[in-house]
Design a protein around this motif. Sequence first.
Motif, PDB file in Angstrom:
ATOM      1  N   PHE A  27       1.175  -1.306   0.382  1.00 49.76           N
ATOM      2  CA  PHE A  27      -0.379   0.011  -0.190  1.00 49.76           C
ATOM      3  C   PHE A  27       0.693   0.891  -0.466  1.00 49.76           C
ATOM      4  N   SER A  28      -0.017   2.319  -0.717  1.00 50.54           N
ATOM      5  CA  SER A  28       1.275   3.349   0.105  1.00 50.54           C
ATOM      6  C   SER A  28       0.252   4.416   0.932  1.00 50.54           C
ATOM      7  N   TYR A  29       1.024   5.008   2.205  1.00 50.88           N
ATOM      8  CA  TYR A  29       0.811   5.485   2.802  1.00 50.88           C
ATOM      9  C   TYR A  29       1.305   7.251   2.634  1.00 50.88           C
ATOM     10  N   ASN A  30      -0.133   7.347   3.940  1.00 55.36           N
ATOM     11  CA  ASN A  30      -0.317   9.364   4.043  1.00 55.36           C
ATOM     12  C   ASN A  30      -0.558   8.781   4.795  1.00 55.36           C
ATOM     13  N   LEU A  31       0.121   9.593   6.569  1.00 59.41           N
ATOM     14  CA  LEU A  31       0.026   8.969   7.350  1.00 59.41           C
ATOM     15  C   LEU A  31       0.390  10.169   8.465  1.00 59.41           C
ATOM     16  N   SER A  32      -0.190  11.119   8.858  1.00 55.61           N
ATOM     17  CA  SER A  32      -0.845  12.457  10.440  1.00 55.61           C
ATOM     18  C   SER A  32      -0.825  11.677  11.423  1.00 55.61           C
ATOM     19  N   VAL A  33       0.028  11.895  12.645  1.00 51.97           N
ATOM     20  CA  VAL A  33      -0.693  11.713  13.660  1.00 51.97           C
ATOM     21  C   VAL A  33      -0.173  12.342  14.802  1.00 51.97           C
ATOM     22  N   GLN A  34      -0.791  13.592  15.661  1.00 51.88           N
ATOM     23  CA  GLN A  34      -0.629  14.296  16.113  1.00 51.88           C
ATOM     24  C   GLN A  34      -0.760  13.950  17.611  1.00 51.88           C
TER      25      GLN A  34
ATOM     26  N   GLY B   8       3.621  18.798  17.685  1.00 45.34           N
ATOM     27  CA  GLY B   8       3.405  17.096  18.364  1.00 45.34           C
ATOM     28  C   GLY B   8       3.114  16.428  17.314  1.00 45.34           C
ATOM     29  N   ILE B   9       2.800  16.956  15.402  1.00 45.93           N
ATOM     30  CA  ILE B   9       2.605  15.998  15.227  1.00 45.93           C
ATOM     31  C   ILE B   9       3.964  15.188  14.197  1.00 45.93           C
TER      32      ILE B   9
ATOM     33  N   ILE C 235      -4.484  11.107  12.866  1.00 42.92           N
ATOM     34  CA  ILE C 235      -5.081  10.879  14.270  1.00 42.92           C
ATOM     35  C   ILE C 235      -4.443  12.095  15.094  1.00 42.92           C
ATOM     36  N   THR C 236      -5.680  12.030  15.845  1.00 44.63           N
ATOM     37  CA  THR C 236      -5.832  13.453  16.966  1.00 44.63           C
ATOM     38  C   THR C 236      -5.751  12.473  18.398  1.00 44.63           C
ATOM     39  N   PHE C 237      -4.809  12.658  18.903  1.00 44.56           N
ATOM     40  CA  PHE C 237      -4.586  11.688  20.231  1.00 44.56           C
ATOM     41  C   PHE C 237      -4.996  10.459  20.441  1.00 44.56           C
ATOM     42  N   GLY C 238      -3.708   9.738  19.521  1.00 46.93           N
ATOM     43  CA  GLY C 238      -4.141   8.836  19.396  1.00 46.93           C
ATOM     44  C   GLY C 238      -2.514   7.493  18.575  1.00 46.93           C
TER      45      GLY C 238
END
Length: 298
Positions: free
Chosen positions: A241-248, A269-270, A289-292
């Motif tokens: 898969f191609s991934y584009n991830l953002s986690v804060q 914090g990202i 994802i925010t806070f996870g």
Amino acid sequence: MKFRIFLCFSFWSILHLGFAQNGTMQVVTKRIDKTFSYREGYSLNIEGERAEVRVETWSKPEIKVQIIFTAKHIKKEQAEKDLEKMRYITNKEKNKIYLRNYLDVPEGSPELQSLMAATYVITIPEECPTYIKNNYGLIDAKDLMSSLKLNTRFSRIGLDNIIGDIDINTSFGDLFADNLDGNVKIVSRRSDMTLKHMRGRYDITAQYGILNFFATDQLRDFNLKADKSNVFIHTLQPGAFSYNLSVQNGRVDYPNELKFKLLDMKDTGIKKITFKPNKEYYPNVTISITFGDLFIGK
């Protein structure tokens, strides 16, 4: 809010326990059976209250309906009296078939003293579009091949082998699905979610939940926006898969053997992470994802 859920279900548990300690429960039931002819262009609409709704399919051009209403109380007379307040509708208007149950308790009248429930067992052609709204109950549906729309509160959802346009809006009720395929849209709040053998395209918005996704090589696109949720992506081929991830404000765990590109924006914090497989065609996985926390792996 989870405390409120506990209170809601504990109330009925305590009520049931109190009945059991003071005498044998008396059960009063009422059953409705009805059959509607079906042809292309018809749809089924169910609106349940404290209901168990079970939908399955057959090859007949008919919609078979069985509804059972139940009232439980230590006094049979009270159960009978409360059961009379359970109303229902089973009718057809043009190309729509409507099924509904509700409690008719006028303002100022005595509250119900019995444990009330409704059970729907519906058998339909697999191509029949279906809409279900339910509060304080459960929904089980399988082998549908057209469109399915669900709107639930405090209701557990179980789906198996559903193909087509799938639209789910759920609050305070867990979702378990196996073999969904098509265009899947899910909006959930305070609901845990487990999707297995995922195929097709997914667009998911979730708040407050534990989210488990098991992807197959037939997954086409996956878009997830989650808030205060922990997300687990399970796949035998994470590099497909191609991934584009953002986690804060969360942790990210992914396979070390894959060359993910990581940009850690410390001031915000990202964490932003991307990956593209070395092939011409590939499914896209976009997650915010925010806070996870996020886990990707087998």
